[in-house]
Design an enzyme around this catalytic site. Structure first.
Site, PDB file in Angstrom:
ATOM      1  N   GLU A 184       5.331  14.116   2.856  1.00 43.79           N
ATOM      2  CA  GLU A 184       6.409  13.332   2.232  1.00 43.79           C
ATOM      3  C   GLU A 184       7.591  14.217   1.850  1.00 43.79           C
ATOM      4  OE1 GLU A 184       5.277  10.537  -0.824  1.00 43.79           O
ATOM      5  OE2 GLU A 184       7.383  10.130  -1.350  1.00 43.79           O
TER       6      GLU A 184
ATOM      7  N   ASP B 126      -5.466   4.449  -2.343  1.00 44.48           N
ATOM      8  CA  ASP B 126      -4.840   5.622  -2.962  1.00 44.48           C
ATOM      9  C   ASP B 126      -5.507   5.902  -4.306  1.00 44.48           C
ATOM     10  OD1 ASP B 126      -2.921   7.515  -2.632  1.00 44.48           O
ATOM     11  OD2 ASP B 126      -1.211   6.220  -3.107  1.00 44.48           O
TER      12      ASP B 126
ATOM     13  N   ASP C 186      -0.642   3.811  -4.596  1.00 47.39           N
ATOM     14  CA  ASP C 186      -0.434   3.748  -6.047  1.00 47.39           C
ATOM     15  C   ASP C 186       1.019   3.386  -6.339  1.00 47.39           C
ATOM     16  OD1 ASP C 186       0.742   6.116  -5.282  1.00 47.39           O
ATOM     17  OD2 ASP C 186      -0.196   7.346  -6.831  1.00 47.39           O
TER      18      ASP C 186
ATOM     19  N   GLU D 234      -3.496  13.166  -3.584  1.00 47.97           N
ATOM     20  CA  GLU D 234      -2.264  13.966  -3.507  1.00 47.97           C
ATOM     21  C   GLU D 234      -2.523  15.425  -3.849  1.00 47.97           C
ATOM     22  OE1 GLU D 234       0.961  12.347  -5.793  1.00 47.97           O
ATOM     23  OE2 GLU D 234       0.848  10.399  -4.777  1.00 47.97           O
TER      24      GLU D 234
ATOM     25  N   LYS E 209      -7.039   8.199  -0.199  1.00 53.96           N
ATOM     26  CA  LYS E 209      -6.001   9.232  -0.095  1.00 53.96           C
ATOM     27  C   LYS E 209      -5.870   9.903  -1.459  1.00 53.96           C
ATOM     28  CE  LYS E 209      -1.374   8.295   0.073  1.00 53.96           C
ATOM     29  NZ  LYS E 209      -0.895   9.060  -1.105  1.00 53.96           N
TER      30      LYS E 209
HETATM   31  O1  KIV Z   1       1.664   5.160  -2.699  1.00 50.56           O
HETATM   32  C1  KIV Z   1       2.374   5.256  -1.675  1.00 50.56           C
HETATM   33  O2  KIV Z   1       3.141   4.357  -1.339  1.00 50.56           O
HETATM   34  C2  KIV Z   1       2.278   6.467  -0.875  1.00 50.56           C
HETATM   35  C3  KIV Z   1       3.123   6.548   0.343  1.00 50.56           C
HETATM   36  C4  KIV Z   1       4.471   6.998  -0.035  1.00 50.56           C
HETATM   37  C5  KIV Z   1       2.532   7.422   1.378  1.00 50.56           C
HETATM   38  O3  KIV Z   1       1.558   7.361  -1.222  1.00 50.56           O
END
Ligand code: KIV
Length: 301
Positions: free
Chosen positions: A190, A91, A52, A123, A121
């Protein structure tokens, strides 16, 4: 220069687990378009994240919050067309999975069906571990993400390292263990102190991919635009620049502009097409034909 070692067969979740077990570092990077996908494919990376972070890196938003599912899907489809080997992870954008397990499953399914991602993914821990469980149970592999989670950075006190007190490190540990327990195949760490990562690693059985989390993780991820130097300006502490794409691009564009302004481009011999002389003469006669000049104009301006 020797080319990097290539993994010809598509990278699977099993392959990532094997790499972890063998202590072979996992290489992950972001990509948001087709040319980048083709380059990361040729570079032989293991995992590609359509992050994202496309929001700020290619769409011009201030942070990752505004990007929509439709926007990231369009980018992910372009990436898919450029990838054969790496595992591709999409993401989940802010607001596309938090409200309910049903919403999370529906969004993950869209990513798989409409962009062909191998995994998604999300968060955060806590309630988000339940969302991860629901998505996994509905058939899509999930990568977790703890520590600095940019989608909720304001709730975390800004873009800064996480887990810097014993209490915060313990909370982070619980989140990571919860994500592992619900079936995530890997977790991104992170902006976490490397000593915290190192202490936590023996508790985890799935691959941990770090970004600003030190060298103890099973792999590393960087944003492509950060590592290639696409932007000038602020560079997070954890970024290492491996190229200066912005500098090289500026050099190229300035040279082009200079050539155009000085009449050096295009060069008659190198960059133009020819026409047989007799054809050119006939064309000249056609242009001189008075009947063609100023004939009825069909438009009345
Ligand atoms: O969106 C992104 O670039 C991320 C990375 C920092 C892992 O989530």
């Amino acid at each position: 220069m020797s080319s990097p070692p290539r993994e010809q067969r598509p990278i699977t979740l099993l392959k990532l687990a094997e790499k972890r077990a063998l202590g072979e570092p996992i290489v992950m990077v972001t990509a948001y378009d087709h040319p980048s996908a083709a380059i990361v494919e040729d570079a032989g990376v293991d995992v590609v994240l359509v992050g994202d972070s496309a929001a700020n890196n290619v769409l011009g938003y201030r942070d990752t919050v505004p990007i929509t599912m439709d926007e990231i899907l369009m980018l992910a489809r372009a990436v898919r067309r450029g990838l054969k080997t790496p595992l591709m992870v999409g993401d989940l954008p802010f607001g596309s999975y938090e409200a309910s397990n049903e919403q999370a499953i529906e969004t993950a399914h869209r990513f798989v069906k409409e962009a062909g991602v191998d995994a998604v993914k999300l968060e955060g821990g806590g309630q988000m571990a339940q969302r991860a469980r629901a998505i996994v149970e509905a058939g899509t592999p999930v990568m977790g993400h703890v520590g600095l989670t940019p989608q909720t950075a304001s709730a975390l006190g800004g873009f800064k390292a996480q887990g810097r007190t014993a209490e915060a490190a313990a909370k982070l540990t619980e989140e990571a263990l919860a994500l592992q327990a619900v079936g995530c195949f890997a977790i991104v760490f992170e902006a976490i102190p490397s000593a915290v990562t190192e202490a936590l690693m023996p508790k985890l059985e799935i691959p941990v991919i770090g970004i600003g989390a030190g060298p103890a993780t099973d792999g590393q991820v960087l944003v492509l635009h950060d590592l290639l130097g696409v932007y000038a300006g602020h560079k997070p502490k954890f970024v290492k620049r491996y190229a200066d794409i912005r500098g090289e691009s500026l050099k190229g564009l300035r040279a082009y502009a200079d050539d155009v302004r000085a009449g050096r481009f295009p060069n008659e011999e190198e960059h133009t097409y020819s026409i047989p002389p007799e054809e050119l003469e006939e064309f000249a006669r056609y242009l001189e034909d008075e009947a063609l000049v100023g004939t009825d104009t069909p438009w009345d301006w």
